[in-house]
Design an enzyme around this catalytic site. Structure first.
Site, PDB file in Angstrom:
ATOM      1  N   GLU A 134      57.451  20.906  34.681  1.00 26.99           N
ATOM      2  CA  GLU A 134      56.266  21.364  35.418  1.00 26.99           C
ATOM      3  C   GLU A 134      55.053  20.636  34.840  1.00 26.99           C
ATOM      4  OE1 GLU A 134      55.133  23.281  38.056  1.00 26.99           O
ATOM      5  OE2 GLU A 134      53.195  22.585  37.287  1.00 26.99           O
TER       6      GLU A 134
ATOM      7  N   CYS B 155      51.919  29.914  43.831  1.00 28.12           N
ATOM      8  CA  CYS B 155      51.883  31.355  44.112  1.00 28.12           C
ATOM      9  C   CYS B 155      51.245  32.128  42.963  1.00 28.12           C
ATOM     10  CB  CYS B 155      53.306  31.843  44.390  1.00 28.12           C
ATOM     11  SG  CYS B 155      53.389  33.615  44.635  1.00 28.12           S
TER      12      CYS B 155
ATOM     13  N   CYS C 299      49.195  33.245  46.077  1.00 26.00           N
ATOM     14  CA  CYS C 299      49.398  34.645  46.455  1.00 26.00           C
ATOM     15  C   CYS C 299      48.849  35.654  45.445  1.00 26.00           C
ATOM     16  CB  CYS C 299      50.897  34.959  46.618  1.00 26.00           C
ATOM     17  SG  CYS C 299      51.967  33.562  46.984  1.00 26.00           S
TER      18      CYS C 299
ATOM     19  N   LYS D 212      45.028  35.536  44.737  1.00 26.33           N
ATOM     20  CA  LYS D 212      44.427  35.870  46.034  1.00 26.33           C
ATOM     21  C   LYS D 212      44.455  37.383  46.271  1.00 26.33           C
ATOM     22  CE  LYS D 212      46.839  36.305  49.464  1.00 26.33           C
ATOM     23  NZ  LYS D 212      47.442  35.431  50.440  1.00 26.33           N
TER      24      LYS D 212
ATOM     25  N   TYR E 188      45.526  31.238  57.606  1.00 23.86           N
ATOM     26  CA  TYR E 188      45.436  32.495  56.868  1.00 23.86           C
ATOM     27  C   TYR E 188      44.661  32.342  55.563  1.00 23.86           C
ATOM     28  CZ  TYR E 188      49.201  31.411  53.507  1.00 23.86           C
ATOM     29  OH  TYR E 188      49.958  30.870  52.500  1.00 23.86           O
TER      30      TYR E 188
ATOM     31  N   GLU F 196      41.563  34.716  54.834  1.00 25.27           N
ATOM     32  CA  GLU F 196      41.605  35.628  53.679  1.00 25.27           C
ATOM     33  C   GLU F 196      40.411  35.402  52.754  1.00 25.27           C
ATOM     34  OE1 GLU F 196      46.433  36.329  53.395  1.00 25.27           O
ATOM     35  OE2 GLU F 196      45.534  34.778  52.151  1.00 25.27           O
TER      36      GLU F 196
ATOM     37  N   THR G 186      56.132  31.894  49.787  1.00 26.48           N
ATOM     38  CA  THR G 186      56.891  32.079  48.555  1.00 26.48           C
ATOM     39  C   THR G 186      58.306  32.632  48.774  1.00 26.48           C
ATOM     40  OG1 THR G 186      55.088  32.132  46.999  1.00 26.48           O
ATOM     41  CG2 THR G 186      56.935  33.591  46.508  1.00 26.48           C
TER      42      THR G 186
ATOM     43  N   ALA H 251      52.392  38.562  56.216  1.00 29.36           N
ATOM     44  CA  ALA H 251      51.120  39.294  56.246  1.00 29.36           C
ATOM     45  C   ALA H 251      49.964  38.327  56.126  1.00 29.36           C
ATOM     46  CB  ALA H 251      51.073  40.292  55.091  1.00 29.36           C
TER      47      ALA H 251
ATOM     48  N   HIS I 255      54.984  61.948  59.770  1.00 31.02           N
ATOM     49  CA  HIS I 255      53.676  62.440  60.195  1.00 31.02           C
ATOM     50  C   HIS I 255      52.908  63.052  59.031  1.00 31.02           C
ATOM     51  CE1 HIS I 255      50.734  63.950  63.024  1.00 31.02           C
ATOM     52  NE2 HIS I 255      50.819  65.120  62.414  1.00 31.02           N
TER      53      HIS I 255
ATOM     54  N   GLU J 203      53.609  55.889  62.437  1.00 30.88           N
ATOM     55  CA  GLU J 203      54.416  56.690  63.368  1.00 30.88           C
ATOM     56  C   GLU J 203      54.262  56.187  64.801  1.00 30.88           C
ATOM     57  OE1 GLU J 203      53.165  60.939  63.990  1.00 30.88           O
ATOM     58  OE2 GLU J 203      51.615  60.416  62.554  1.00 30.88           O
TER      59      GLU J 203
HETATM   60  C1  LIG Z   1      45.572  30.277  48.446  1.00 28.49           C
HETATM   61  C2  LIG Z   1      47.027  30.486  48.763  1.00 28.49           C
HETATM   62  C3  LIG Z   1      47.473  31.748  49.060  1.00 28.49           C
HETATM   63  C4  LIG Z   1      48.813  31.953  49.341  1.00 28.49           C
HETATM   64  N1  LIG Z   1      49.236  33.218  49.656  1.00 28.49           N
HETATM   65  C5  LIG Z   1      50.516  33.458  49.936  1.00 28.49           C
HETATM   66  C6  LIG Z   1      50.974  34.766  50.225  1.00 28.49           C
HETATM   67  O1  LIG Z   1      50.195  35.730  50.247  1.00 28.49           O
HETATM   68  N2  LIG Z   1      52.291  34.949  50.470  1.00 28.49           N
HETATM   69  C7  LIG Z   1      53.177  33.918  50.458  1.00 28.49           C
HETATM   70  O2  LIG Z   1      54.368  34.131  50.667  1.00 28.49           O
HETATM   71  N3  LIG Z   1      52.781  32.646  50.193  1.00 28.49           N
HETATM   72  C8  LIG Z   1      51.477  32.407  49.931  1.00 28.49           C
HETATM   73  N4  LIG Z   1      51.072  31.127  49.630  1.00 28.49           N
HETATM   74  C9  LIG Z   1      52.061  30.026  49.715  1.00 28.49           C
HETATM   75  C10 LIG Z   1      52.907  29.965  48.450  1.00 28.49           C
HETATM   76  O3  LIG Z   1      52.077  29.899  47.322  1.00 28.49           O
HETATM   77  C11 LIG Z   1      53.829  28.746  48.515  1.00 28.49           C
HETATM   78  O4  LIG Z   1      54.558  28.800  49.715  1.00 28.49           O
HETATM   79  C12 LIG Z   1      54.816  28.714  47.350  1.00 28.49           C
HETATM   80  O5  LIG Z   1      54.141  28.696  46.135  1.00 28.49           O
HETATM   81  C13 LIG Z   1      55.740  27.495  47.476  1.00 28.49           C
HETATM   82  O6  LIG Z   1      56.573  27.407  46.360  1.00 28.49           O
HETATM   83  P1  LIG Z   1      57.166  25.999  45.901  1.00 28.49           P
HETATM   84  O7  LIG Z   1      58.117  26.315  44.805  1.00 28.49           O
HETATM   85  O8  LIG Z   1      57.626  25.248  47.053  1.00 28.49           O
HETATM   86  O9  LIG Z   1      55.918  25.192  45.337  1.00 28.49           O
HETATM   87  P2  LIG Z   1      54.783  25.537  44.290  1.00 28.49           P
HETATM   88  O10 LIG Z   1      54.719  26.998  44.009  1.00 28.49           O
HETATM   89  O11 LIG Z   1      53.564  24.886  44.808  1.00 28.49           O
HETATM   90  O12 LIG Z   1      55.261  24.833  42.964  1.00 28.49           O
HETATM   91  C14 LIG Z   1      55.321  23.450  42.850  1.00 28.49           C
HETATM   92  C15 LIG Z   1      55.045  23.075  41.410  1.00 28.49           C
HETATM   93  O13 LIG Z   1      55.430  21.722  41.193  1.00 28.49           O
HETATM   94  C16 LIG Z   1      54.517  21.144  40.276  1.00 28.49           C
HETATM   95  N5  LIG Z   1      54.610  19.686  40.435  1.00 28.49           N
HETATM   96  C17 LIG Z   1      54.218  18.929  41.488  1.00 28.49           C
HETATM   97  N6  LIG Z   1      54.565  17.650  41.298  1.00 28.49           N
HETATM   98  C18 LIG Z   1      55.182  17.574  40.091  1.00 28.49           C
HETATM   99  C19 LIG Z   1      55.795  16.524  39.350  1.00 28.49           C
HETATM  100  N7  LIG Z   1      55.851  15.281  39.833  1.00 28.49           N
HETATM  101  N8  LIG Z   1      56.323  16.795  38.143  1.00 28.49           N
HETATM  102  C20 LIG Z   1      56.283  18.071  37.649  1.00 28.49           C
HETATM  103  N9  LIG Z   1      55.738  19.111  38.313  1.00 28.49           N
HETATM  104  C21 LIG Z   1      55.213  18.873  39.535  1.00 28.49           C
HETATM  105  C22 LIG Z   1      53.182  21.736  40.677  1.00 28.49           C
HETATM  106  O14 LIG Z   1      52.257  21.684  39.602  1.00 28.49           O
HETATM  107  C23 LIG Z   1      53.575  23.162  41.026  1.00 28.49           C
HETATM  108  O15 LIG Z   1      53.422  24.043  39.932  1.00 28.49           O
HETATM  109  C24 LIG Z   1      49.733  30.884  49.322  1.00 28.49           C
HETATM  110  C25 LIG Z   1      49.287  29.586  49.007  1.00 28.49           C
HETATM  111  C26 LIG Z   1      47.946  29.393  48.741  1.00 28.49           C
HETATM  112  C27 LIG Z   1      47.459  28.013  48.411  1.00 28.49           C
END
Ligand SMILES: Cc1cc2nc3c(=O)[nH]c(=O)nc-3n(C[C@H](O)[C@H](O)[C@H](O)COP(=O)(O)OP(=O)(O)OC[C@H]3O[C@@H](n4cnc5c(N)ncnc54)[C@H](O)[C@@H]3O)c2cc1C
Length: 463
Positions: free
Chosen positions: A35, A43, A48, A51, A180, A184, A314, A344, A439, A444
């Protein structure tokens, strides 16, 4: 496999990557994960979780105002942005540590480094200046906010990443976007007392959601004091001598604000990772192309989550991780199911939704029944808050299957989670009708709307 350092190497420690690494390690596989920023990914660190914490923070002024009708006298409240940011930081650091502990506790090895692929079985860890080899590689690098380089003055703008950590709460903000995240944040900033304008190029906010929800949320947000300009974009952003920003929007109006936040979409993180070099196939939008099992065109390389640009949520990334484990390590090929995903929008009021919108259902079915109730939720009776709730079911007139459920109002997200089950199970309106109401609740209404409000036959509304 013994010839490689790892059975699985995961790139990206977000929702999808961490889940895959932890579960594979728990199966006894030799797992490494890299990472580049912070474990927990979008997230936990800048999506998420922070937020939702900010949504809670922004709801207090309404709670304080509503308390009077219930007999409470609340002294004048004040808000400290720095306290909120610091407490949020503490919470996400706690979660970040849990993410690392969970992988390591299962036997995986964590790296704090950017990673790139130099050969289908070789990963270079830039932070450590070393290479490792792996039998299977999983790319779970997520996405980032889309920039807007064509916008003059774009360098003065922030994105959702920065919005969480502003040094000061702005007095006024312009948010560009209608998805969204934009909606939000508009509600968050408004709730915290910021003069908020939402600028969106489309005809109505939240495309792809049911039109009733979109319109009613729009009206309610405006009633609260959020300015929404649809069919509008920013033309330029300029810094003023006093440090504030001027933003010219369509129609010639110049808004003076302290921050301009762009929330105009997200793009997959695929650059500078060596992917072109190994011939990995991409989609037109720059996402990694995968088959139904999340496998790329290179046999031992897989991709899940936002980097594949399927459904950017997520729980979807986590589900894709679990399916990947079944397919790659358990001899049980499992394709992720992207149908009927409950979701949501943590706007104020909240949206909870699952299944087809009315417009989408009408395109696919010739006879649609709409059950629709708008009412004042009980909690707003004594508070005097003039805010309506909407509950709507979209039903196939022929089979009576419930195709969509859409809610705008308090706790709509919680309701959507529960509605996800009957809709996924393909239950009918008759099943809803047979279910005893709880209720007094707002939910409901879901089981007490006996007659269709209207029908849509061959695209024509019939009352
Ligand atoms: C403001 C905001 C609010 C959100 N709210 C919601 C919500 O309420 N509910 C919901 O379900 N989803 C929400 N999401 C979406 C959700 O965060 C993503 O869908 C989810 O995090 C995707 O997971 P992922 O594992 O694909 O990627 P990520 O969680 O983005 O993880 C990817 C990781 O890879 C790392 N990375 C990238 N390139 C490299 C590399 N070359 N080498 C090493 N590491 C690297 C990044 O640093 C990152 O930490 C929200 C997103 C945002 C931006």
């Amino acid at each position: 496999m013994a010839g490689y350092d790892y059975d699985l190497f995961v790139i990206g420690g977000g929702s999808g990557g961490v889940r895959a690494a932890r579960v594979a390690a728990a199966l006894g596989k030799r797992v490494g994960i890299a990472e580049e920023y912070r474990y927990g990914g979008t997230c936990v660190i800048r999506g998420c979780v922070p937020k939702k914490l900010y949504v809670y923070a922004s709801q207090f002024p309404e709670h304080f105002a509503d308390a009077a009708g219930y007999g409470w006298t609340v002294p004048e409240a004040s808000f400290d942005w720095q306290t909120l940011v610091a407490n949020k930081d503490r919470e996400i650091s706690r979660l970040e540590a849990i993410y690392v502990r969970n992988v390591e506790g299962a036997g995986g090895e964590t790296f704090h480094s950017r990673a790139m692929i130099v050969d289908p079985h070789v990963v270079h860890l830039l932070g450590e200046d070393r290479t490792v080899t792996a039998d299977q590689i999983l790319i779970a690098t997520g996405g980032r906010p889309a920039a807007h380089p064509a916008l003059p003055g774009h360098e003065h703008c922030i994105f959702s990443n920065e919005a969480f950590d502003l040094k000061e709460l702005p007095r006024a903000i312009m948010i560009e976007g209608g998805g969204y995240i934009a909606v939000e944040f508009a509600n968050i900033f408004h709730g915290l007392g910021v003069d908020t304008t939402l600028v969106y190029r489309g005809k109505e906010i939240l495309s792809r959601f049911d039109m009733d929800l979109r319109r009613m949320l729009h009206e309610t947000m405006e009633k609260k004091g959020i300015r929404i300009l649809c069919h509008s974009v920013s033309e330029w952003i300029r810094k003023r001598p006093d440090g504030r920003l001027d933003a010219l929007v369509s129609g010639g109006e110049v808004l003076t604000v302290d921050q301009v936040m762009l929330a105009i979409g997200r793009i997959p993180n695929t650059e500078n990772m060596g992917l072109e070099g190994i011939g990995l196939e991409m989609t037109k939008t720059g996402a990694i192309a995968v088959d139904q099992y999340s496998r790329t065109n290179i046999d031992n390389i897989w991709a899940i989550g936002d980097v594949t640009n399927r459904v950017q949520l997520t729980p979807v990334a986590i589900h894709e991780a679990m399916c990947f484990i079944e397919t790659a390590f358990k001899g049980n090929p499992t394709a992720p199911d992207h149908e009927t995903i409950a979701t949501a929008v943590f706007s104020q009021p909240e949206i909870g939704t699952v299944g087809l919108s009315e417009d989408d259902a009408v395109k696919r079915f010739s006879d649609i029944e709409i059950y629709r109730a708008t009412f004042r939720p009980m909690r707003h009776t004594l508070s005097g808050r003039d805010e309506k709730m909407l509950i709507k079911l979209v039903v196939d007139g022929a089979s009576k299957k419930v195709l969509g459920a859409h809610i705008l109002g308090p706790d709509a997200g919680e309701m959507a989670q529960l509605l996800g089950i009957p809709l996924k199970a393909g239950l009918t309106k008759g099943d809803f009708d047979r279910t005893m109401a709880v209720h007094p609740t707002a939910a409901e209404e879901l089981v007490t709307m006996y007659k269709p409000t209207y029908r849509v036959k061959d695209g024509e509304r019939v009352d």
